[in-house]
Design a protein around this motif. Sequence first.
Motif, PDB file in Angstrom:
ATOM      1  N   CYS A   7      22.898 -19.115 -15.814  1.00  0.00           N
ATOM      2  CA  CYS A   7      22.898 -19.733 -16.817  1.00  0.00           C
ATOM      3  C   CYS A   7      24.220 -20.272 -17.481  1.00  0.00           C
ATOM      4  CB  CYS A   7      23.248 -18.577 -17.204  1.00  0.00           C
ATOM      5  SG  CYS A   7      23.239 -18.173 -19.940  1.00  0.00           S
ATOM      6  N   PRO A   8      25.469 -21.434 -17.985  1.00  0.00           N
ATOM      7  CA  PRO A   8      26.360 -21.597 -18.021  1.00  0.00           C
ATOM      8  C   PRO A   8      27.196 -20.913 -19.218  1.00  0.00           C
ATOM      9  CG  PRO A   8      25.316 -23.361 -18.545  1.00  0.00           C
ATOM     10  CD  PRO A   8      24.011 -22.402 -18.285  1.00  0.00           C
ATOM     11  N   VAL A   9      26.186 -19.844 -19.491  1.00  0.00           N
ATOM     12  CA  VAL A   9      27.379 -19.296 -20.904  1.00  0.00           C
ATOM     13  C   VAL A   9      27.596 -17.710 -20.475  1.00  0.00           C
ATOM     14  CG1 VAL A   9      27.378 -20.744 -23.030  1.00  0.00           C
ATOM     15  CG2 VAL A   9      26.035 -19.373 -22.667  1.00  0.00           C
ATOM     16  N   VAL A  30      13.709 -20.171 -22.255  1.00  0.00           N
ATOM     17  CA  VAL A  30      14.813 -21.323 -23.059  1.00  0.00           C
ATOM     18  C   VAL A  30      13.829 -21.583 -24.522  1.00  0.00           C
ATOM     19  CG1 VAL A  30      14.173 -23.794 -22.209  1.00  0.00           C
ATOM     20  CG2 VAL A  30      15.912 -23.080 -23.986  1.00  0.00           C
ATOM     21  N   MET A  83      14.061 -18.775 -26.575  1.00  0.00           N
ATOM     22  CA  MET A  83      15.355 -18.527 -27.202  1.00  0.00           C
ATOM     23  C   MET A  83      14.948 -19.855 -28.319  1.00  0.00           C
ATOM     24  SD  MET A  83      17.177 -17.321 -25.536  1.00  0.00           S
ATOM     25  CE  MET A  83      17.288 -17.021 -23.296  1.00  0.00           C
ATOM     26  N   CYS A 133      17.731 -22.180 -16.948  1.00  0.00           N
ATOM     27  CA  CYS A 133      17.121 -20.074 -16.540  1.00  0.00           C
ATOM     28  C   CYS A 133      15.745 -21.170 -16.344  1.00  0.00           C
ATOM     29  CB  CYS A 133      17.491 -19.779 -18.059  1.00  0.00           C
ATOM     30  SG  CYS A 133      17.469 -20.123 -19.360  1.00  0.00           S
ATOM     31  N   CYS A 187      23.881 -19.002 -26.738  1.00  0.00           N
ATOM     32  CA  CYS A 187      23.122 -20.028 -25.782  1.00  0.00           C
ATOM     33  C   CYS A 187      22.257 -21.155 -26.392  1.00  0.00           C
ATOM     34  CB  CYS A 187      21.138 -19.221 -25.733  1.00  0.00           C
ATOM     35  SG  CYS A 187      19.996 -20.721 -25.340  1.00  0.00           S
ATOM     36  N   ILE A 188      22.948 -22.484 -25.333  1.00  0.00           N
ATOM     37  CA  ILE A 188      22.838 -23.630 -25.893  1.00  0.00           C
ATOM     38  C   ILE A 188      21.727 -24.866 -25.899  1.00  0.00           C
ATOM     39  CG2 ILE A 188      25.495 -23.574 -25.403  1.00  0.00           C
ATOM     40  CD1 ILE A 188      24.689 -25.018 -22.716  1.00  0.00           C
ATOM     41  N   ALA A 189      20.861 -23.315 -25.169  1.00  0.00           N
ATOM     42  CA  ALA A 189      19.454 -24.405 -25.413  1.00  0.00           C
ATOM     43  C   ALA A 189      18.816 -25.700 -24.240  1.00  0.00           C
ATOM     44  CB  ALA A 189      18.912 -24.954 -26.799  1.00  0.00           C
ATOM     45  N   CYS A 190      20.195 -25.387 -23.064  1.00  0.00           N
ATOM     46  CA  CYS A 190      20.159 -26.153 -22.178  1.00  0.00           C
ATOM     47  C   CYS A 190      19.311 -25.870 -21.039  1.00  0.00           C
ATOM     48  CB  CYS A 190      21.338 -25.691 -21.434  1.00  0.00           C
ATOM     49  SG  CYS A 190      21.310 -24.041 -20.148  1.00  0.00           S
ATOM     50  N   GLY A 191      18.465 -24.542 -20.626  1.00  0.00           N
ATOM     51  CA  GLY A 191      16.942 -24.887 -20.446  1.00  0.00           C
ATOM     52  C   GLY A 191      17.531 -24.917 -18.695  1.00  0.00           C
ATOM     53  N   PRO A 216      19.815 -14.134 -19.119  1.00  0.00           N
ATOM     54  CA  PRO A 216      18.579 -14.769 -20.359  1.00  0.00           C
ATOM     55  C   PRO A 216      17.395 -13.625 -20.287  1.00  0.00           C
ATOM     56  CG  PRO A 216      19.757 -16.352 -18.719  1.00  0.00           C
ATOM     57  CD  PRO A 216      20.379 -15.041 -18.592  1.00  0.00           C
TER      58      PRO A 216
HETATM   59  S1  SF4 Z   1      19.075 -21.618 -22.300  1.00  0.00           S
HETATM   60 FE1  SF4 Z   1      19.417 -20.325 -21.098  1.00  0.00          FE
HETATM   61  S2  SF4 Z   1      20.728 -20.734 -19.213  1.00  0.00           S
HETATM   62 FE2  SF4 Z   1      20.757 -22.267 -21.101  1.00  0.00          FE
HETATM   63  S3  SF4 Z   1      22.073 -21.092 -22.321  1.00  0.00           S
HETATM   64 FE3  SF4 Z   1      20.302 -20.417 -22.698  1.00  0.00          FE
HETATM   65  S4  SF4 Z   1      19.674 -18.317 -22.026  1.00  0.00           S
HETATM   66 FE4  SF4 Z   1      21.985 -19.990 -20.740  1.00  0.00          FE
END
Ligand code: SF4
Length: 497
Positions: free
Chosen positions: A377-379, A423, A426, A412, A406-410, A383
Amino acid sequence: MRLFRIRGGVHPNERKDATKDKAIVNLPLSEKLFLPLQQHIGAPSRAIVEVGDVVKKGQLVAKAAGPISAAIHASTSGTIAAIGPHPVPHASGLMGRAVTLIPDGKDEWGETMPPLSDDADPKDIANRVADAGIVGLGGATFPSSVKLNLGERHDLDILLMNGAECEPFLTCDDRLMQEHTDELIQGIRLMARALGVKQTIIAIEKNKPKSAAAMEAATQDDAGIQVVQVPTRYPMGSEKHLVHTLTGRETPARALTADIGVVVHNIATSFAVYEAVKLGRPLVSRVLTISGGAVKEPKNVRTALGTPIKDLINFCGGLTEKPQEILSGGPMMGQPLRSTDIPTVKGMNGVLALTAKDTQRGQTHACIRCGTCVSVCPVGLMPLEVMRNIQNDQLDAAVDTGLMDCIACGSCSFACPSNIPLVQNMHYAKGHLTAQQRTQHRNEEAKRLAEDKIRRVEKEAAERKAMMEKKKAAAAAAKAAKEKAAAEAAAKEGGDA
Ligand code: SF4
Ligand code: SF4
């Protein structure tokens, strides 16, 4: 330049080979174009045309409806056939209002805006970008003029042009950088001028050496622009992570990169800025990648905004098999498209028709508490904890554990060995919270209006009462004066007699 390492991240298979060496080709005009009134973050645009109107290419069809909104222009010449609901690219899958335009086949420009010079007033550049309806073309779709005005309220020193294009499959920015280098550099210089910054960094992932070489060659005599190749690591293209990689500066949670002196724009946006400022043309088309294992001949195409997805796919030879899903954007952050009648919009940088082999989505198993999702997880979230709270319907606890960060980068979901759709959970929870907040806002607004009404009614009643009492007092005073005058007159008559 010293680069700083980002936390987490993953290395998905790039899958860019299908289109990375394919030059951009123009897509022929469709029989009908559909221009959604919501193609940006902010208030939907307000249509100013009516059914039956004949329009020229570039003519304004919908005005920006507030400071965070964007104008929409006709993508070609033709006739307005309808204004109403149409399938649009939105996570909810709901219809949205769109203007339907039937092209006349002439593709005739209307009157364009006068070109501005390289030393134009910074405010004029930002205003032109607003008039041209330009929004962030990397997918964020924030009105670009608002970001170009950030220098008024922030102490800025760096313009960061994001050419990372870290999503698998997508190559449209890569091709733009190779094929339209000079236009991009002109656009970038205009954006730096609007912002009043002296330093510009163009960030390109290392997997695009040809783009980096082209941009370096075009800027070698410009001390104000630096081209920097950044590691190929997803999500390198995330604004805050790119800023950290290049400057070492951390953007505080829920703050803007402008708060730490950096404004980030997608590289494709500079092409739209060039066209608006130097050619006087609004944003009516864009380049996007059509790819995925189910597309017969993947391509990079320049298409009129409003073109139905099915026409893009047909232009690429059609589908070789039924796709498992069709996405707008890349496979990591893209949104599923529920219909191929959905049109291209400003923020759409790719359409992917993915097979089961592409998605490699296996069966979901129970969490084995391996911690992989935490390490990627970059932030810096956990998760699995956020998701557990979501699944237990404890959204407050999910927020406490970082849901809104969460930046919803996927990353995880991509890395989870148990194939748990982290994600997606999320997304669901954020959507639910937004709907809750909207309802709460509506209820509060209704309560406020009701209280205002009660206060107004009470005030009017008090004013009426005061007026009646005043009238009564005046009538009593008049009566008393009259009686006094009559008494005085009677007394005088008695005296005379
Ligand atoms: S999508 Fe998953 S990896 Fe990306 S920021 Fe959110 S929790 Fe972290
Ligand atoms: S990566 Fe998947 S299995 Fe591992 S801890 Fe996270 S949710 Fe559980």
